[in-house]
Scaffold this motif. Structure first.
Motif, PDB file in Angstrom:
ATOM      1  N   LEU A  71       0.872  -1.175   0.000  1.00  0.00           N
ATOM      2  CA  LEU A  71       0.000   0.000   0.000  1.00  0.00           C
ATOM      3  C   LEU A  71       0.910   1.226   0.000  1.00  0.00           C
ATOM      4  N   PRO A  72       1.037   1.904  -1.139  1.00  0.00           N
ATOM      5  CA  PRO A  72       2.008   3.004  -1.257  1.00  0.00           C
ATOM      6  C   PRO A  72       1.513   4.288  -0.594  1.00  0.00           C
ATOM      7  N   PHE A  73       1.201   4.176   0.685  1.00  0.00           N
ATOM      8  CA  PHE A  73       0.711   5.308   1.464  1.00  0.00           C
ATOM      9  C   PHE A  73       1.393   5.284   2.829  1.00  0.00           C
ATOM     10  N   GLN A  74       1.236   6.370   3.557  1.00  0.00           N
ATOM     11  CA  GLN A  74       1.550   6.364   4.977  1.00  0.00           C
ATOM     12  C   GLN A  74       0.465   5.547   5.683  1.00  0.00           C
ATOM     13  N   TRP A  75       0.857   4.527   6.447  1.00  0.00           N
ATOM     14  CA  TRP A  75      -0.139   3.657   7.065  1.00  0.00           C
ATOM     15  C   TRP A  75      -1.054   4.436   8.007  1.00  0.00           C
ATOM     16  N   GLU A  76      -0.512   5.427   8.691  1.00  0.00           N
ATOM     17  CA  GLU A  76      -1.343   6.217   9.603  1.00  0.00           C
ATOM     18  C   GLU A  76      -2.483   6.906   8.852  1.00  0.00           C
ATOM     19  N   GLU A  77      -2.235   7.264   7.590  1.00  0.00           N
ATOM     20  CA  GLU A  77      -3.297   7.883   6.792  1.00  0.00           C
ATOM     21  C   GLU A  77      -4.418   6.884   6.512  1.00  0.00           C
ATOM     22  N   GLN A  78      -4.047   5.608   6.311  1.00  0.00           N
ATOM     23  CA  GLN A  78      -5.061   4.583   6.077  1.00  0.00           C
ATOM     24  C   GLN A  78      -5.919   4.361   7.323  1.00  0.00           C
ATOM     25  N   VAL A  79      -5.291   4.461   8.484  1.00  0.00           N
ATOM     26  CA  VAL A  79      -6.040   4.311   9.732  1.00  0.00           C
ATOM     27  C   VAL A  79      -7.003   5.479   9.903  1.00  0.00           C
ATOM     28  N   ARG A  80      -6.464   6.694   9.703  1.00  0.00           N
ATOM     29  CA  ARG A  80      -7.316   7.876   9.864  1.00  0.00           C
ATOM     30  C   ARG A  80      -8.432   7.898   8.823  1.00  0.00           C
ATOM     31  N   GLY A  81      -8.125   7.418   7.623  1.00  0.00           N
ATOM     32  CA  GLY A  81      -9.121   7.423   6.557  1.00  0.00           C
ATOM     33  C   GLY A  81     -10.073   6.246   6.605  1.00  0.00           C
ATOM     34  N   ASN A  82      -9.847   5.342   7.579  1.00  0.00           N
ATOM     35  CA  ASN A  82     -10.742   4.194   7.742  1.00  0.00           C
ATOM     36  C   ASN A  82     -10.868   3.401   6.436  1.00  0.00           C
ATOM     37  N   SER A  83      -9.722   3.072   5.829  1.00  0.00           N
ATOM     38  CA  SER A  83      -9.702   2.430   4.515  1.00  0.00           C
ATOM     39  C   SER A  83     -10.295   1.028   4.567  1.00  0.00           C
ATOM     40  N   ASP A  84     -10.592   0.484   3.388  1.00  0.00           N
ATOM     41  CA  ASP A  84     -11.164  -0.861   3.304  1.00  0.00           C
ATOM     42  C   ASP A  84     -10.214  -1.907   3.889  1.00  0.00           C
ATOM     43  N   PHE A  85      -8.911  -1.741   3.658  1.00  0.00           N
ATOM     44  CA  PHE A  85      -7.949  -2.709   4.183  1.00  0.00           C
ATOM     45  C   PHE A  85      -7.937  -2.662   5.709  1.00  0.00           C
ATOM     46  N   TYR A  86      -7.960  -1.478   6.248  1.00  0.00           N
ATOM     47  CA  TYR A  86      -7.997  -1.311   7.706  1.00  0.00           C
ATOM     48  C   TYR A  86      -9.257  -1.948   8.280  1.00  0.00           C
ATOM     49  N   GLN A  87     -10.384  -1.738   7.622  1.00  0.00           N
ATOM     50  CA  GLN A  87     -11.642  -2.323   8.079  1.00  0.00           C
ATOM     51  C   GLN A  87     -11.613  -3.852   8.000  1.00  0.00           C
ATOM     52  N   ALA A  88     -10.939  -4.382   6.966  1.00  0.00           N
ATOM     53  CA  ALA A  88     -10.856  -5.837   6.816  1.00  0.00           C
ATOM     54  C   ALA A  88     -10.104  -6.461   7.985  1.00  0.00           C
ATOM     55  N   ILE A  89      -9.045  -5.796   8.449  1.00  0.00           N
ATOM     56  CA  ILE A  89      -8.299  -6.317   9.603  1.00  0.00           C
ATOM     57  C   ILE A  89      -9.188  -6.339  10.841  1.00  0.00           C
ATOM     58  N   LEU A  90      -9.931  -5.268  11.048  1.00  0.00           N
ATOM     59  CA  LEU A  90     -10.816  -5.199  12.213  1.00  0.00           C
ATOM     60  C   LEU A  90     -11.898  -6.273  12.169  1.00  0.00           C
ATOM     61  N   GLN A  91     -12.325  -6.633  10.959  1.00  0.00           N
ATOM     62  CA  GLN A  91     -13.384  -7.633  10.822  1.00  0.00           C
ATOM     63  C   GLN A  91     -12.859  -9.058  10.971  1.00  0.00           C
ATOM     64  N   LYS A  92     -11.688  -9.344  10.393  1.00  0.00           N
ATOM     65  CA  LYS A  92     -11.177 -10.719  10.369  1.00  0.00           C
ATOM     66  C   LYS A  92     -10.209 -11.018  11.513  1.00  0.00           C
ATOM     67  N   ASN A  93      -9.631  -9.979  12.094  1.00  0.00           N
ATOM     68  CA  ASN A  93      -8.753 -10.133  13.271  1.00  0.00           C
ATOM     69  C   ASN A  93      -7.559 -11.052  13.030  1.00  0.00           C
ATOM     70  N   VAL A  94      -7.033 -11.045  11.811  1.00  0.00           N
ATOM     71  CA  VAL A  94      -5.836 -11.827  11.497  1.00  0.00           C
ATOM     72  C   VAL A  94      -4.654 -10.868  11.374  1.00  0.00           C
ATOM     73  N   PRO A  95      -3.587 -11.079  12.138  1.00  0.00           N
ATOM     74  CA  PRO A  95      -2.422 -10.194  12.054  1.00  0.00           C
ATOM     75  C   PRO A  95      -1.858 -10.147  10.636  1.00  0.00           C
ATOM     76  N   VAL A  96      -1.283  -9.006  10.301  1.00  0.00           N
ATOM     77  CA  VAL A  96      -0.725  -8.823   8.959  1.00  0.00           C
ATOM     78  C   VAL A  96       0.595  -8.085   9.063  1.00  0.00           C
TER      79      VAL A  96
END
Length: 498
Positions: A267-292
């Protein structure tokens, strides 16, 4: 020697490729500049063939680099690497010419030649520009000889290759000077015995069973996103990356993965931006609870970092590993005060990442892991330090896009070597291939295709063993240097007595 690695894979040639140059150097009685032409020819052939894939960076018009500038950059990179490698080959050659003159015994010359070459390779491995070693010519196909990597890293295999070449060369010299046609003399038998013996012992080491206790098992998923560099840093690539890695993550999580590895800057972004932006990938982790273990950008000292994040099932950051060995000119500008203006004129890109600290520790929910991001695969010491500090498996996120197939193949060969050196399972996730699973014996258990979107689920086993290399590092080089020094001192003392 250059034909030992991919794309030729003629690894057996490495055991005889140095013979002509060795004979030439030993026959030189009085130094003249023209005597350096054969070593230079050897170096150009070796490095020019092995690293020819670097020219694949052209064209870089998709990055905004003009076509002609792109061509000049590609040619410059290739020629500079050849010149860099040639310098060290010439160092070894000069050492052979000047230091072996006083050595009358062929075994003494072989010992000194091995010590000098291993020292040269060790010196190169401590510079910012490092890739091929003689040991690389044997990977990943000659697994019996590669088992010796666990003794003292690449020095062990390189020493064996140079020793066999030197012994055969000295045997030819003896036959020529004594005008004999009989080839299977004493030194030839010694060289063949060494070659066969090393392979037999290596084969026995290779056959040693690997312990696979279930309590150490870890189901690891790999996502190969196949987002070409030509679009990766643009909106089309961002969308494709988010969609592909989110879909792959969900699929692997539902298939039973306990952890998932993505490629370098997946993901060619700052990861903190993905957290703040509530991205689909971030949401997928919260839903599936599998470490990445996620490749993304970070921030350090006002600059971006090329990082791997260890995220738990709640998408919390357990650790962040910042790339230590950055690619010169690609990720940072060496001698920035001198070269900065030149690079800026050729390329509009900002190629300045912050270096990571060499003493980083990468924490996962299952303990420590050793991490090497892309180019770091060339540096054995980089992995050894992390394994010595408790790394139980190796993670290599990478991006080998935009090169010929030879580059990812050589990169995979390097990772095979790192797995054997450290006696660790290797998980390798790349953007466009080759992604792989490698066991501690160097067996490639799974290898992806090139330029394909793929996901894979496999079981690796965490290990806490320590090889001689992990414990003592490149100790063999110091032993060889010491023995070479003893040989030289004895020769000097003997000449004074006479």
């Amino acid at each position: 020697m250059g034909m030992g690695s991919d794309p030729f894979n003629a690894w057996f040639l490495a055991w005889i490729a140095l013979i002509p140059l060795w004979i030439w150097l030993i026959n030189q009685q009085k130094f003249q500049i023209r005597q350096l032409l054969p070593p230079l020819t050897f170096a150009v052939g070796y490095y020019g063939v092995t690293i020819f894939w670097i020219t694949g960076i052209h064209p870089m018009t998709w990055m905004g680099v003009p076509w002609l500038s792109s061509l000049l950059i590609a040619i410059f990179c290739w020629l500079f690497i050849i010149a860099w490698g040639s310098f060290f080959v010439l160092l070894w050659s000069l050492g052979m010419i000047f230091l072996t003159r006083s050595l009358s015994h062929p075994l003494s010359r072989v010992l000194l030649g091995v010590a000098l070459w291993c020292t040269v390779e060790t010196l190169v491995s401590h510079t910012p520009l490092h890739w091929p070693t003689f040991a690389l010519t044997q990977s990943p196909y000659n697994l019996p000889i590669l088992q010796w990597l666990s003794v003292s890293g690449t020095t062990t295999v390189t020493a064996a290759i140079v020793a066999v070449n030197g012994l055969l060369a000295e045997a030819i010299l003896i036959n020529h000077r004594q005008n004999r046609s009989r080839f299977l003399g004493g030194l030839t038998q010694v060289s063949l015995g060494l070659l066969v013996g090393l392979h037999l012992i290596g084969w026995l080491l290779y056959l040693q069973p690997l312990e696979t206790p279930q309590e150490n098992a870890l189901r690891v998923g790999i996502i190969q996103g196949n987002v070409p560099n030509t679009i990766k840093l643009y909106p089309e690539g961002w969308r494709k990356a988010l969609e592909g890695y989110t879909t792959g993550y969900i699929g692997l999580a539902e298939a039973g993965a306990e952890a998932i590895l993505t490629p370098e800057t997946a993901l060619p972004f700052q990861w903190e931006e993905q957290v703040r932006g509530n991205s689909d990938f971030y949401q997928a982790i919260l839903q599936k609870n599998v470490p990445v273990w996620l490749g993304a950008f970070g921030k350090k000292e006002g600059r971006s970092t090329n990082s791997l994040y260890s995220l738990n099932g709640e998408a919390e950051t357990l650790a962040r590993f910042d790339k230590v060995k950055l690619v010169p000119l690609g990720e940072y500008i060496p001698f920035e005060d001198i070269l900065g203006n030149v690079v800026d004129r050729l390329s509009p890109l900002d190629s300045q990442f912050a270096h990571g600290s060499p003493d980083q520790t990468f924490i996962t929910p299952w303990g420590k892991a050793a991490v090497g991001i892309c180019y770091e695969s060339a540096y054995g010491e980089h992995f050894r330090r992390q394994v010595a500090r408790g790394g139980e498996f190796i993670l290599v996120p990478s991006n080998d896009d935009h090169y010929s197939a030879a580059m990812p193949a050589q990169h995979h060969a390097l990772d095979v070597m790192r797995a054997i050196e450290n006696d660790r399972a290797m998980v390798r996730a790349t953007n466009t291939g080759y992604s792989a699973i490698v066991d501690p014996r160097g067996n490639t258990l799974w290898l992806s295709d090139l330029d394909e979107y793929e996901t894979h689920l496999s079981t690796i086993y965490r290990r806490d063993t320590q090889t001689l290399y992990v414990r003592w590092g490149n100790w063999l080089n110091w032993v060889l240097l010491g023995l070479g020094g003893v040989v030289l001192v004895r020769s000097k003392l003997k000449s004074r007595q006479n």
